[in-house]
Design a protein around this motif. Structure first.
Motif, PDB file in Angstrom:
ATOM      1  N   GLU A 114       0.811  -1.215   0.000  1.00 43.50           N
ATOM      2  CA  GLU A 114       0.000   0.000   0.000  1.00 43.50           C
ATOM      3  C   GLU A 114       0.848   1.269   0.000  1.00 43.50           C
ATOM      4  OE1 GLU A 114      -2.658  -3.216   0.764  1.00 43.50           O
ATOM      5  OE2 GLU A 114      -0.776  -2.685   1.801  1.00 43.50           O
ATOM      6  N   ARG A 115       2.069   1.190   0.489  1.00 43.14           N
ATOM      7  CA  ARG A 115       2.952   2.369   0.430  1.00 43.14           C
ATOM      8  C   ARG A 115       3.222   2.754  -1.021  1.00 43.14           C
ATOM      9  NH1 ARG A 115       7.917   1.847   4.584  1.00 43.14           N
ATOM     10  NH2 ARG A 115       8.176   3.987   3.823  1.00 43.14           N
ATOM     11  N   GLY A 116       3.318   1.752  -1.886  1.00 43.14           N
ATOM     12  CA  GLY A 116       3.497   2.032  -3.310  1.00 43.14           C
ATOM     13  C   GLY A 116       2.274   2.694  -3.921  1.00 43.14           C
ATOM     14  N   TYR A 117       1.090   2.226  -3.533  1.00 44.91           N
ATOM     15  CA  TYR A 117      -0.137   2.839  -4.048  1.00 44.91           C
ATOM     16  C   TYR A 117      -0.239   4.301  -3.628  1.00 44.91           C
ATOM     17  CZ  TYR A 117      -2.114  -1.445  -5.958  1.00 44.91           C
ATOM     18  OH  TYR A 117      -2.345  -2.552  -6.725  1.00 44.91           O
ATOM     19  N   LEU A 118       0.118   4.574  -2.386  1.00 46.08           N
ATOM     20  CA  LEU A 118       0.069   5.966  -1.915  1.00 46.08           C
ATOM     21  C   LEU A 118       1.113   6.820  -2.629  1.00 46.08           C
ATOM     22  CD1 LEU A 118      -0.473   5.160   1.848  1.00 46.08           C
ATOM     23  CD2 LEU A 118      -2.168   6.127   0.284  1.00 46.08           C
ATOM     24  N   ALA A 119       2.244   6.221  -2.989  1.00 49.17           N
ATOM     25  CA  ALA A 119       3.263   6.948  -3.759  1.00 49.17           C
ATOM     26  C   ALA A 119       2.735   7.317  -5.144  1.00 49.17           C
ATOM     27  CB  ALA A 119       4.538   6.112  -3.883  1.00 49.17           C
ATOM     28  N   VAL A 120       1.868   6.482  -5.706  1.00 49.95           N
ATOM     29  CA  VAL A 120       1.248   6.786  -6.998  1.00 49.95           C
ATOM     30  C   VAL A 120       0.364   8.028  -6.891  1.00 49.95           C
ATOM     31  CG1 VAL A 120      -0.559   5.998  -8.572  1.00 49.95           C
ATOM     32  CG2 VAL A 120       1.356   4.502  -8.040  1.00 49.95           C
ATOM     33  N   VAL A 121      -0.358   8.152  -5.782  1.00 51.34           N
ATOM     34  CA  VAL A 121      -1.185   9.345  -5.581  1.00 51.34           C
ATOM     35  C   VAL A 121      -0.302  10.588  -5.520  1.00 51.34           C
ATOM     36  CG1 VAL A 121      -2.841  10.504  -4.079  1.00 51.34           C
ATOM     37  CG2 VAL A 121      -2.951   8.026  -4.362  1.00 51.34           C
ATOM     38  N   VAL A 122       0.819  10.481  -4.804  1.00 51.60           N
ATOM     39  CA  VAL A 122       1.757  11.602  -4.729  1.00 51.60           C
ATOM     40  C   VAL A 122       2.260  11.965  -6.129  1.00 51.60           C
ATOM     41  CG1 VAL A 122       3.988  12.392  -3.835  1.00 51.60           C
ATOM     42  CG2 VAL A 122       2.467  11.034  -2.377  1.00 51.60           C
ATOM     43  N   ALA A 123       2.603  10.949  -6.924  1.00 51.90           N
ATOM     44  CA  ALA A 123       3.071  11.201  -8.295  1.00 51.90           C
ATOM     45  C   ALA A 123       1.996  11.910  -9.110  1.00 51.90           C
ATOM     46  CB  ALA A 123       3.457   9.883  -8.961  1.00 51.90           C
ATOM     47  N   ALA A 124       0.748  11.481  -8.958  1.00 54.57           N
ATOM     48  CA  ALA A 124      -0.350  12.113  -9.699  1.00 54.57           C
ATOM     49  C   ALA A 124      -0.510  13.575  -9.284  1.00 54.57           C
ATOM     50  CB  ALA A 124      -1.648  11.343  -9.454  1.00 54.57           C
ATOM     51  N   GLN A 125      -0.365  13.852  -8.002  1.00 50.54           N
ATOM     52  CA  GLN A 125      -0.451  15.241  -7.537  1.00 50.54           C
ATOM     53  C   GLN A 125       0.670  16.085  -8.129  1.00 50.54           C
ATOM     54  OE1 GLN A 125      -0.351  14.471  -3.282  1.00 50.54           O
ATOM     55  NE2 GLN A 125      -2.497  15.071  -3.069  1.00 50.54           N
ATOM     56  N   ALA A 165      10.251  10.740  -9.297  1.00 50.70           N
ATOM     57  CA  ALA A 165      10.820  10.101  -8.111  1.00 50.70           C
ATOM     58  C   ALA A 165       9.773   9.256  -7.386  1.00 50.70           C
ATOM     59  CB  ALA A 165      11.386  11.165  -7.167  1.00 50.70           C
ATOM     60  N   SER A 166       8.559   9.799  -7.244  1.00 51.68           N
ATOM     61  CA  SER A 166       7.490   9.057  -6.583  1.00 51.68           C
ATOM     62  C   SER A 166       7.094   7.835  -7.403  1.00 51.68           C
ATOM     63  CB  SER A 166       6.275   9.964  -6.362  1.00 51.68           C
ATOM     64  OG  SER A 166       6.565  11.003  -5.469  1.00 51.68           O
ATOM     65  N   ALA A 167       7.087   7.975  -8.732  1.00 47.78           N
ATOM     66  CA  ALA A 167       6.743   6.840  -9.594  1.00 47.78           C
ATOM     67  C   ALA A 167       7.796   5.744  -9.498  1.00 47.78           C
ATOM     68  CB  ALA A 167       6.597   7.310 -11.037  1.00 47.78           C
ATOM     69  N   HIS A 168       9.076   6.123  -9.422  1.00 42.70           N
ATOM     70  CA  HIS A 168      10.151   5.139  -9.252  1.00 42.70           C
ATOM     71  C   HIS A 168       9.971   4.379  -7.933  1.00 42.70           C
ATOM     72  CE1 HIS A 168      12.488   5.827 -12.787  1.00 42.70           C
ATOM     73  NE2 HIS A 168      12.854   7.064 -12.472  1.00 42.70           N
ATOM     74  N   GLU A 169       9.636   5.112  -6.882  1.00 43.36           N
ATOM     75  CA  GLU A 169       9.407   4.473  -5.583  1.00 43.36           C
ATOM     76  C   GLU A 169       8.259   3.469  -5.682  1.00 43.36           C
ATOM     77  OE1 GLU A 169       7.846   5.634  -1.062  1.00 43.36           O
ATOM     78  OE2 GLU A 169       8.324   7.230  -2.510  1.00 43.36           O
ATOM     79  N   ALA A 170       7.183   3.879  -6.332  1.00 44.71           N
ATOM     80  CA  ALA A 170       6.019   2.997  -6.473  1.00 44.71           C
ATOM     81  C   ALA A 170       6.373   1.753  -7.285  1.00 44.71           C
ATOM     82  CB  ALA A 170       4.871   3.754  -7.130  1.00 44.71           C
ATOM     83  N   LEU A 171       7.145   1.939  -8.353  1.00 48.61           N
ATOM     84  CA  LEU A 171       7.503   0.791  -9.199  1.00 48.61           C
ATOM     85  C   LEU A 171       8.388  -0.205  -8.443  1.00 48.61           C
ATOM     86  CD1 LEU A 171       7.277  -0.510 -11.962  1.00 48.61           C
ATOM     87  CD2 LEU A 171       9.268   0.809 -12.696  1.00 48.61           C
ATOM     88  N   ALA A 172       9.312   0.307  -7.653  1.00 46.25           N
ATOM     89  CA  ALA A 172      10.176  -0.587  -6.877  1.00 46.25           C
ATOM     90  C   ALA A 172       9.350  -1.441  -5.912  1.00 46.25           C
ATOM     91  CB  ALA A 172      11.214   0.238  -6.109  1.00 46.25           C
ATOM     92  N   ILE A 173       8.360  -0.822  -5.278  1.00 43.62           N
ATOM     93  CA  ILE A 173       7.497  -1.563  -4.360  1.00 43.62           C
ATOM     94  C   ILE A 173       6.644  -2.559  -5.136  1.00 43.62           C
ATOM     95  CG2 ILE A 173       5.558  -1.341  -2.744  1.00 43.62           C
ATOM     96  CD1 ILE A 173       6.746   1.399  -1.953  1.00 43.62           C
ATOM     97  N   ALA A 174       6.150  -2.159  -6.305  1.00 41.27           N
ATOM     98  CA  ALA A 174       5.343  -3.060  -7.133  1.00 41.27           C
ATOM     99  C   ALA A 174       6.136  -4.298  -7.518  1.00 41.27           C
ATOM    100  CB  ALA A 174       4.864  -2.331  -8.385  1.00 41.27           C
ATOM    101  N   GLU A 175       7.393  -4.096  -7.883  1.00 43.21           N
ATOM    102  CA  GLU A 175       8.225  -5.239  -8.282  1.00 43.21           C
ATOM    103  C   GLU A 175       8.491  -6.165  -7.092  1.00 43.21           C
ATOM    104  OE1 GLU A 175       8.657  -5.953 -11.186  1.00 43.21           O
ATOM    105  OE2 GLU A 175       8.731  -4.150 -12.410  1.00 43.21           O
ATOM    106  N   SER A 176       8.715  -5.587  -5.928  1.00 45.91           N
ATOM    107  CA  SER A 176       9.017  -6.425  -4.764  1.00 45.91           C
ATOM    108  C   SER A 176       7.807  -7.234  -4.320  1.00 45.91           C
ATOM    109  CB  SER A 176       9.539  -5.565  -3.609  1.00 45.91           C
ATOM    110  OG  SER A 176       8.531  -4.685  -3.148  1.00 45.91           O
ATOM    111  N   PHE A 177       6.592  -6.736  -4.578  1.00 47.55           N
ATOM    112  CA  PHE A 177       5.385  -7.461  -4.194  1.00 47.55           C
ATOM    113  C   PHE A 177       4.704  -8.138  -5.388  1.00 47.55           C
ATOM    114  CE2 PHE A 177       5.879  -4.700  -0.538  1.00 47.55           C
ATOM    115  CZ  PHE A 177       5.433  -5.482   0.519  1.00 47.55           C
ATOM    116  N   ALA A 178       5.307  -8.017  -6.582  1.00 51.23           N
ATOM    117  CA  ALA A 178       4.741  -8.607  -7.808  1.00 51.23           C
ATOM    118  C   ALA A 178       3.280  -8.201  -7.980  1.00 51.23           C
ATOM    119  CB  ALA A 178       4.866 -10.129  -7.773  1.00 51.23           C
ATOM    120  N   ASP A 179       3.017  -6.888  -7.844  1.00 47.44           N
ATOM    121  CA  ASP A 179       1.651  -6.358  -7.932  1.00 47.44           C
ATOM    122  C   ASP A 179       1.448  -5.737  -9.321  1.00 47.44           C
ATOM    123  OD1 ASP A 179      -0.574  -4.362  -7.715  1.00 47.44           O
ATOM    124  OD2 ASP A 179      -0.611  -5.098  -5.645  1.00 47.44           O
TER     125      ASP A 179
END
Length: 538
Positions: free
Chosen positions: A111-122, A134-148
């Motif tokens: 969910e930290r990655g999902y919230l980072a996506v909201v920050v990127a959208a803002q 930067a926020s999108a990179h953070e979200a992608l790293a979390i997505a890869e680690s959780f295979a989401d």
């Protein structure tokens, strides 16, 4: 089988209305557990019940908070923040984002990655591309680690949009392509599927990547056809389909799709309703149905959408050049963002060329040329080439006009845009006539006429039949604009008065007057007036 089982079964079959109704009935009998509440929330959103979706997500959030489940509670906060942001409710989005971040600030969860996506959208909405990336990179790293898959696609879309904002359009579009591939492959959840499409197509159209927009719209249309009850995204899909159909010359079908989109959005999404009404207005304008077009533009404006540049082009088609000039100049002076300027500049060019302000047209063309290089978009390259040819033609450089006009024609043909290609053929015909090749001129104009007749482009047919005839007559060497200036001269107007009335610079009017005297081979304004009456130029 009870309501709950029916609801789950309908959800699995993507029968969203039946799923919603069955799950509501089940919830009324016995409050649903969180997993089933999530199904109900999704079904509510996909059937256009945005307020109900919000209430269910708020309820889910409370349930998870009370159960001390920070991750799932933050997931509900994400959806509440993200959908609020999409509706333009920035304050509410900020509040839910802050609540979600506080819940998981020290928790290693997806969910930290999902919230980072909201920050990127803002950040994207604020034009801060570096922070968004930067926020999108953070979200992608979390997505890869959780295979989401959902988070991975959304993060890539945010990356792509940020890169486009920075000017790296080709890399950005490749990331958007990758995100859309997950959509058409059926790898994403139902809600993320629709949200992804809307975001990607919007980005493609912003940078005039019309070929991509056409390809992905066709692919997503197949998704929508398999889920006819998916109101939330069917409407957006229909608007984009209408835009692509208009480009491809299927105007009646485009109008039907725009009307369907308006019906789907009625009472549920003001922005979608506004977009659908604007699209209806565009088609009515091209068909010469000016009253219907004006009504639709005004309706779009009332719903919160900028009615320009279409409204200015409507005024131009109605012969109200002063209103067209004022509207388009106001629009351009108030627009600094280059992506929005790229969208408005083609209309600005058209108005300036039609009113004879070649200096302003050239400045607009030069700016658009730079943007076309950045975006590498065939549509923008075509507009620039067409403008180069039109300007050269207006300055009596017919030979120089032919090469850019031919290039513009080829580009519009490649984009399968028959209307735009036909308009270029009219200009090619004028250039051929000026060079003494009347046979080629006639062929070009007949080809354009056939397209206009097939499309129902009545204003273009009228311009072809009325103003073109005098231009092709050796008895009247003046262009339509020059005849207009001469008419005002004969009424005693000074150059300054003519400039004010036609929304031109005095320098442009001076040039028109000089051209008139030269073409008619007369020494003065009075002699030009006498010549005009003697030869019935008015």
């Amino acid at each position: 089988m009870g309501h709950l089982e029916y609801g789950r079964a309908h959800f699995a079959c993507r029968a969203w209305t039946e799923a919603y109704q069955s799950l509501v009935s089940a919830d009324e009998a016995t409050p649903l557990q969180p997993n089933d509440l999530e199904l109900l929330a999704t079904a509510a959103y996909l059937t256009g019940r945005a307020e109900e979706f919000q209430r269910i997500q708020e309820r889910l959030h409370r349930v998870h908070v009370e159960a001390n489940e920070p991750g799932p509670a933050a997931r509900s906060a994400f959806w509440l923040a993200f959908t609020s942001l999409l509706r333009g409710e920035a304050g509410l989005a900020n509040a839910w984002l802050a609540r979600g971040q506080r819940l998981v600030h020290d928790v290693g969860c997806v969910e930290r990655g999902y919230l980072a996506v909201v920050v990127a959208a803002q950040e994207l909405l604020s034009g801060r591309s570096d922070a968004a990336l930067a926020s999108a990179h953070e979200a992608l790293a979390i997505a890869e680690s959780f295979a989401d898959a959902d988070l991975r696609a959304e993060a890539r879309q945010a990356q792509g949009r940020a890169l486009i904002l920075q000017g790296d359009v080709l890399t950005g579009l490749k990331l958007l392509d990758e995100a859309m591939l997950a959509v058409v492959a059926g790898e994403l959840s139902p809600m993320m599927t629709g949200l992804m499409y809307c975001g990607v197509i919007d980005a493609c159209q912003q940078v005039h990547a019309l070929g991509r927009a056409r390809e992905w719209t066709a692919a997503f249309s197949n998704v929508c056809e398999r889920q006819p009850e998916m109101v939330a995204f069917n409407g957006a899909c229909l608007v984009h389909r209408a835009e692509i159909m208009q480009l491809q010359g299927a105007w009646p079908e485009a109008l039907i799709e725009a009307c369907r989109a308006c019906e789907r959005a009625l009472g549920t999404d003001r922005r979608l309703s506004a977009a659908a009404r604007y699209q209806q207005a565009e088609i009515h304008r091209l068909c010469g149905e000016f009253e219907k077009a004006e009504e639709a533009y005004r309706s779009a404006s009332e719903l919160g959408r900028e009615p320009q540049p279409g409204f200015a082009l409507l005024r131009l088609a109605q012969g109200r050049t002063d209103a067209a000039c004022a509207a388009i100049r106001r629009l351009m002076s108030a627009t600094g963002d280059r992506i929005r300027r790229a969208r408005f500049l083609p209309a600005h060019l058209e108005v300036m060329l039609a009113t004879g302000d070649l200096a302003e047209a050239r400045r607009a063309s030069d700016e658009l040329r730079g943007l076309a290089r950045v975006f590498d978009a065939d549509a923008l390259h075509a507009v620039v080439a067409q403008a180069d040819g039109a300007i050269a033609l207006a300055e009596n450089h017919a030979r120089a006009a032919l090469e850019p006009l031919r290039r513009a024609f080829e580009l519009w043909e490649r984009l399968e845009a028959p209307y735009e290609a036909a308009r270029v053929r009219v200009l090619i015909g004028q250039a051929c006539h000026a060079l003494g090749d009347d046979e080629a001129a006639g062929l070009e104009q007949q080809a354009a006429r056939s397209v206009f007749e097939r499309l129902g482009a009545r204003p273009d047919l009228a311009r072809l039949e009325a103003p073109m005839a005098p231009q092709l007559s050796s008895k009247n060497p003046l262009t339509a604009r020059e005849r207009h200036v001469l008419r005002l001269i004969s009424n005693g107007r000074t150059n300054k008065q003519i400039a004010d009335e036609l929304c031109l610079s005095e320098r442009t009017v001076d040039r028109h007057v000089s051209n008139i005297l030269g073409k008619l081979d007369v020494p003065s304004r009075a002699a030009a007036t006498a010549y005009a009456y003697d030869h019935k130029l008015f």
